[in-house]
Design an enzyme around this catalytic site. Structure first.
Site, PDB file in Angstrom:
ATOM      1  N   GLY A  92      97.407-102.339   6.395  1.00 20.85           N
ATOM      2  CA  GLY A  92      97.655-101.959   4.995  1.00 20.85           C
ATOM      3  C   GLY A  92      98.659-102.871   4.326  1.00 20.85           C
ATOM      4  O   GLY A  92      99.284-103.717   4.961  1.00 20.85           O
ATOM      5  N   GLY A  94     101.756-103.858   3.477  1.00 22.33           N
ATOM      6  CA  GLY A  94     103.121-103.557   3.901  1.00 22.33           C
ATOM      7  C   GLY A  94     104.158-104.242   3.030  1.00 22.33           C
ATOM      8  O   GLY A  94     105.338-103.909   3.071  1.00 22.33           O
ATOM      9  N   ARG A  95     103.711-105.216   2.268  1.00 23.18           N
ATOM     10  CA  ARG A  95     104.658-105.906   1.370  1.00 23.18           C
ATOM     11  C   ARG A  95     103.946-106.349   0.102  1.00 23.18           C
ATOM     12  O   ARG A  95     104.274-107.367  -0.488  1.00 23.18           O
ATOM     13  CB  ARG A  95     105.271-107.110   2.064  1.00 23.18           C
ATOM     14  CG  ARG A  95     104.231-108.048   2.615  1.00 23.18           C
ATOM     15  CD  ARG A  95     104.801-109.355   2.979  1.00 23.18           C
ATOM     16  NE  ARG A  95     103.800-110.072   3.753  1.00 23.18           N
ATOM     17  CZ  ARG A  95     103.878-111.315   4.073  1.00 23.18           C
ATOM     18  NH1 ARG A  95     104.914-112.007   3.688  1.00 23.18           N
ATOM     19  NH2 ARG A  95     102.937-111.897   4.775  1.00 23.18           N
ATOM     20  N   LYS A 115     103.197-109.604  -4.305  1.00 31.75           N
ATOM     21  CA  LYS A 115     103.372-109.761  -2.860  1.00 31.75           C
ATOM     22  C   LYS A 115     104.851-110.038  -2.595  1.00 31.75           C
ATOM     23  O   LYS A 115     105.387-111.027  -3.090  1.00 31.75           O
ATOM     24  CB  LYS A 115     102.494-110.934  -2.377  1.00 31.75           C
ATOM     25  CG  LYS A 115     102.410-111.053  -0.875  1.00 31.75           C
ATOM     26  CD  LYS A 115     101.351-112.078  -0.478  1.00 31.75           C
ATOM     27  CE  LYS A 115     101.409-112.383   1.000  1.00 31.75           C
ATOM     28  NZ  LYS A 115     100.494-113.461   1.368  1.00 31.75           N
ATOM     29  N   ASP A 127     110.343-105.419   6.166  1.00 32.60           N
ATOM     30  CA  ASP A 127     111.191-105.099   5.012  1.00 32.60           C
ATOM     31  C   ASP A 127     110.414-105.089   3.696  1.00 32.60           C
ATOM     32  O   ASP A 127     110.973-104.795   2.640  1.00 32.60           O
ATOM     33  CB  ASP A 127     112.364-106.090   4.925  1.00 32.60           C
ATOM     34  CG  ASP A 127     111.897-107.537   4.800  1.00 32.60           C
ATOM     35  OD1 ASP A 127     110.671-107.772   4.716  1.00 32.60           O
ATOM     36  OD2 ASP A 127     112.766-108.429   4.784  1.00 32.60           O
ATOM     37  N   ARG A 185      88.752-106.241   2.308  1.00 35.00           N
ATOM     38  CA  ARG A 185      88.685-107.089   3.505  1.00 35.00           C
ATOM     39  C   ARG A 185      87.747-106.447   4.513  1.00 35.00           C
ATOM     40  O   ARG A 185      87.464-105.244   4.416  1.00 35.00           O
ATOM     41  CB  ARG A 185      90.069-107.160   4.161  1.00 35.00           C
ATOM     42  CG  ARG A 185      91.201-107.511   3.225  1.00 35.00           C
ATOM     43  CD  ARG A 185      92.450-106.687   3.523  1.00 35.00           C
ATOM     44  NE  ARG A 185      93.423-106.819   2.439  1.00 35.00           N
ATOM     45  CZ  ARG A 185      94.369-107.747   2.386  1.00 35.00           C
ATOM     46  NH1 ARG A 185      94.523-108.575   3.378  1.00 35.00           N
ATOM     47  NH2 ARG A 185      95.173-107.833   1.354  1.00 35.00           N
ATOM     48  N   ASP A 254      91.612-108.665   8.891  1.00 27.11           N
ATOM     49  CA  ASP A 254      92.288-108.181   7.676  1.00 27.11           C
ATOM     50  C   ASP A 254      92.532-109.327   6.708  1.00 27.11           C
ATOM     51  O   ASP A 254      92.922-109.096   5.566  1.00 27.11           O
ATOM     52  CB  ASP A 254      93.614-107.487   8.022  1.00 27.11           C
ATOM     53  CG  ASP A 254      94.521-108.348   8.876  1.00 27.11           C
ATOM     54  OD1 ASP A 254      94.066-108.798   9.950  1.00 27.11           O
ATOM     55  OD2 ASP A 254      95.665-108.599   8.468  1.00 27.11           O
ATOM     56  N   ASN A 255      92.301-110.554   7.146  1.00 26.73           N
ATOM     57  CA  ASN A 255      92.423-111.704   6.255  1.00 26.73           C
ATOM     58  C   ASN A 255      91.047-112.307   5.954  1.00 26.73           C
ATOM     59  O   ASN A 255      90.951-113.464   5.557  1.00 26.73           O
ATOM     60  CB  ASN A 255      93.331-112.766   6.873  1.00 26.73           C
ATOM     61  CG  ASN A 255      94.767-112.278   6.999  1.00 26.73           C
ATOM     62  OD1 ASN A 255      95.193-111.394   6.266  1.00 26.73           O
ATOM     63  ND2 ASN A 255      95.505-112.849   7.935  1.00 26.73           N
ATOM     64  N   ASP A 264      95.465-115.090   1.992  1.00 22.70           N
ATOM     65  CA  ASP A 264      96.617-115.071   2.894  1.00 22.70           C
ATOM     66  C   ASP A 264      96.973-116.444   3.452  1.00 22.70           C
ATOM     67  O   ASP A 264      96.621-116.805   4.576  1.00 22.70           O
ATOM     68  CB  ASP A 264      96.433-114.045   4.027  1.00 22.70           C
ATOM     69  CG  ASP A 264      97.063-112.723   3.622  1.00 22.70           C
ATOM     70  OD1 ASP A 264      97.510-112.622   2.466  1.00 22.70           O
ATOM     71  OD2 ASP A 264      97.122-111.803   4.444  1.00 22.70           O
TER      72      ASP A 264
HETATM   73  P1  AMP Z   1      99.676-111.011   7.289  1.00 25.45           P
HETATM   74  O1  AMP Z   1     100.078-111.665   8.548  1.00 25.45           O
HETATM   75  O2  AMP Z   1     100.420-111.492   6.085  1.00 25.45           O
HETATM   76  O3  AMP Z   1      98.197-110.998   7.083  1.00 25.45           O
HETATM   77  O4  AMP Z   1     100.140-109.480   7.437  1.00 25.45           O
HETATM   78  C1  AMP Z   1      99.685-108.620   8.452  1.00 25.45           C
HETATM   79  C2  AMP Z   1     100.215-107.222   8.207  1.00 25.45           C
HETATM   80  O5  AMP Z   1     101.650-107.206   8.315  1.00 25.45           O
HETATM   81  C3  AMP Z   1      99.890-106.664   6.845  1.00 25.45           C
HETATM   82  O6  AMP Z   1      99.684-105.272   6.999  1.00 25.45           O
HETATM   83  C4  AMP Z   1     101.156-106.937   6.065  1.00 25.45           C
HETATM   84  O7  AMP Z   1     101.312-106.061   4.976  1.00 25.45           O
HETATM   85  C5  AMP Z   1     102.220-106.699   7.114  1.00 25.45           C
HETATM   86  N1  AMP Z   1     103.463-107.439   6.824  1.00 25.45           N
HETATM   87  C6  AMP Z   1     103.658-108.756   6.903  1.00 25.45           C
HETATM   88  N2  AMP Z   1     104.923-109.083   6.557  1.00 25.45           N
HETATM   89  C7  AMP Z   1     105.555-107.936   6.249  1.00 25.45           C
HETATM   90  C8  AMP Z   1     106.880-107.590   5.817  1.00 25.45           C
HETATM   91  N3  AMP Z   1     107.828-108.518   5.626  1.00 25.45           N
HETATM   92  N4  AMP Z   1     107.147-106.290   5.602  1.00 25.45           N
HETATM   93  C9  AMP Z   1     106.213-105.351   5.781  1.00 25.45           C
HETATM   94  N5  AMP Z   1     104.962-105.599   6.183  1.00 25.45           N
HETATM   95  C10 AMP Z   1     104.621-106.870   6.422  1.00 25.45           C
HETATM   96 MG    MG Z   2      97.046-110.438   5.653  1.00 24.66          MG
END
Ligand code: AMP
Ligand code: MG
Length: 494
Positions: A92, A94-95, A115, A127, A185, A254-255, A264
């Site tokens: 989901g 997360g940021r 983002k 965070d 996605r 998810d990407n 991403d």
């Molecule tokens: P990503 O590697 O950017 O595709 O992210 C994979 C997952 O980790 C997704 O659910 C993002 O929302 C979560 N995520 C990545 N970085 C952070 C962060 N700094 N804080 C919270 N969630 C994160």
């Molecule tokens: Mg992602």
């Protein structure tokens, strides 16, 4: 209530309206001292936004998440995903926060997403923030990809928040505003499929069909046609990546978008010296997402999508699987055809002959053996047709191998109806001269982050967003980094 002092984005929020259960409403964190670093004016115009209002402090407020434009419904989307082959049932946003959707001047529905805007119910231990370096990196590379003609999410704005985020060190915090034809996605399908909630998967599929592949509604088997449509968009996307030496770096499900856009930009990078084994991401220890593995990984990801669609495709499970596999049997062939088309165009061929595949393969073989730069080799081939061979020969450690290949290539080019001159001009429209070279990206980002100086970033952005036209004064952007013993590494933008 509409606030007359606020900006109006003319939102029309179909996701919030139609997909309850697929998101959690959520607010952005307050940025203490937001400042607008860059606004993509042309994109803002395509979205019919008020550019002059957004260039004031209001823009910093809006793009940091401090102030919601009229009509925004901020929400975090739910999704799952296979990361490096392992299933995570709940990832989901997360940021990130979806603010809403805008119909652009071309009639295309576009998501507006922040983002790095703070924690959401999906943040787990993160965070919810983003650091300036990765935000600018995504801005730069996504806009370069767009200019290269590759389907991609876009970057509308980057702001600093005035807050520090803590990674290995304290870094300036930032927020990117991302524009995308949707943020659906493969992992969005996996979320409810893994919970066995077929009705939810069907609702999502119906929504995705309306939004991206409306023609599938009228097909004999809409969900099978949907699968085929997503696959076709993704196959074409990855073939395009391969043709420009792009390595995504984290092709988790998810990407992997339903729209077929690149999404991403974490550890992605462009390959310099040609080698299929090239990996830049520091966490990709086994090379799962190496350049040469990307087509196979795509097929794997598409199979994960197929699994979620089984209950939709046919009431009998075995029959559904059979139908999906029958579709998937064509994917490899279809990838090869599209790849061959991209690569043929790169070497000036517009007609097809049986020998073309081998001709391209033998070029790639000598490029690998000769440690040739991927981008410059293709770009300088057009000069060779024009009689200037030195620049392309220089790319090879063993230029006589190139000479042998060249004579075969020129004999094939003579079969083309177009003149050499016309072929050369067409090649220059698909073989970029300016790509975001790794050392140039690093240089620009460290100047921006350490010295708060955006001039190198802006110069690089200007070059890579006009990638096909060679301009005097931009020579420093064309060359690969001097070879060092330390391999280049990228990191996930977290
Ligand atoms: P990503 O590697 O950017 O595709 O992210 C994979 C997952 O980790 C997704 O659910 C993002 O929302 C979560 N995520 C990545 N970085 C952070 C962060 N700094 N804080 C919270 N969630 C994160
Ligand atoms: Mg992602």
């Amino acid at each position: 209530m509409q606030d007359p002092d606020n900006v109006d984005f003319n939102f029309d929020n179909s996701f919030a309206r139609e997909l309850k259960g697929f998101f959690v409403p959520c607010e952005a964190s307050k940025a203490p001292k937001p400042s607008l670093l860059i606004l993509n004016q042309r994109l803002a115009e395509e979205l019919s936004l008020d550019v002059s209002a957004l260039q004031t402090s209001l823009g910093a407020e809006v793009f940091s998440g401090n102030r919601l434009p009229n009509g925004a419904i901020p929400l975090a989307q739910a999704y799952a995903g296979h990361q490096f082959g392992n299933f995570s049932p709940q990832l989901g946003d997360g940021r990130a926060l979806l603010l809403g959707e805008i119909i652009d001047t071309g009639g295309q529905r576009q998501d507006v997403q922040l983002k790095g805007s703070g924690r959401t119910p999906f943040s787990r231990n993160g965070d919810g923030k983003a650091a300036l370096g990765p935000v600018l990196r995504e801005y730069l590379i996504s806009e370069a990809m767009h200019a290269l003609g590759v389907p991609t999410t876009r970057s509308l704005a980057a702001v600093t928040t005035g807050e520090k985020v803590f990674r290995e060190t304290a870094l300036p915090g930032a927020v990117l505003t991302r524009i995308s034809t949707s943020h659906l996605r493969v992992g969005t399908f996996e979320f409810f499929a893994a919970q066995g909630k077929t009705d939810m998967v069907r609702r999502l599929a119906d929504y995705a069909i309306s939004r991206h592949y409306p023609i599938a509604h009228n097909a004999g088997n809409p969900y099978l046609t949907f699968f085929k449509s997503v696959a076709s968009a993704q196959i074409s996307l990855v073939a395009h990546w391969m043709s420009i030496g792009f390595i995504h770096g984290v092709m988790n499900t998810d990407n992997t978008t339903i729209s077929g856009q690149t999404i991403d930009y974490g550890p992605c990078a462009f390959m310099d010296t040609f080698s299929p084994k090239t990996v830049f991401s520091s966490i990709d220890l086994r090379g799962r997402y190496a350049y040469g593995n990307q087509p196979a990984i795509l097929m794997w990801n598409l199979m994960r999508l197929a699994e979620t669609l089984v209950p939709l495709v046919h009431v009998e499970k075995d029959r559904a699987i059979e139908l999906l596999i029958d579709e998937a049997k064509n994917f490899e062939r279809s990838y090869e055809d599209i790849w061959l088309q991209y690569m043929s165009t790169k070497i000036g061929l517009n007609t097809k002959e049986n020998r073309d595949f081998n001709l391209i393969q033998s070029l790639l073989k000598i490029m690998q053996e000769g440690e040739a730069d991927f981008t410059l080799t293709f770009r300088r081939l057009s000069d060779a047709i024009r009689g200037e061979k030195a620049a392309v020969r220089k790319q090879f450690n063993n230029p006589t191998e190139y000479d042998l290949w060249e004579s075969e290539w020129l004999s094939r080019l003579k079969q083309e109806p177009a003149s050499f001159e016309v072929c050369a001009a067409k090649m220059d429209k698909v073989n970029p001269i300016y790509i975001p070279r790794n050392h140039k990206v690093e240089e620009a980002l460290s100047m921006a982050v350490e010295n708060r100086n955006l001039s190198a970033f802006e110069n690089l952005l200007s070059a890579v967003t006009a990638p096909f036209v060679e301009v005097a004064g931009r020579e420093s952007f064309t060359e690969p980094a001097p070879k060092t013993s330390v391999p280049y590494q990228t990191f996930c933008g977290t």
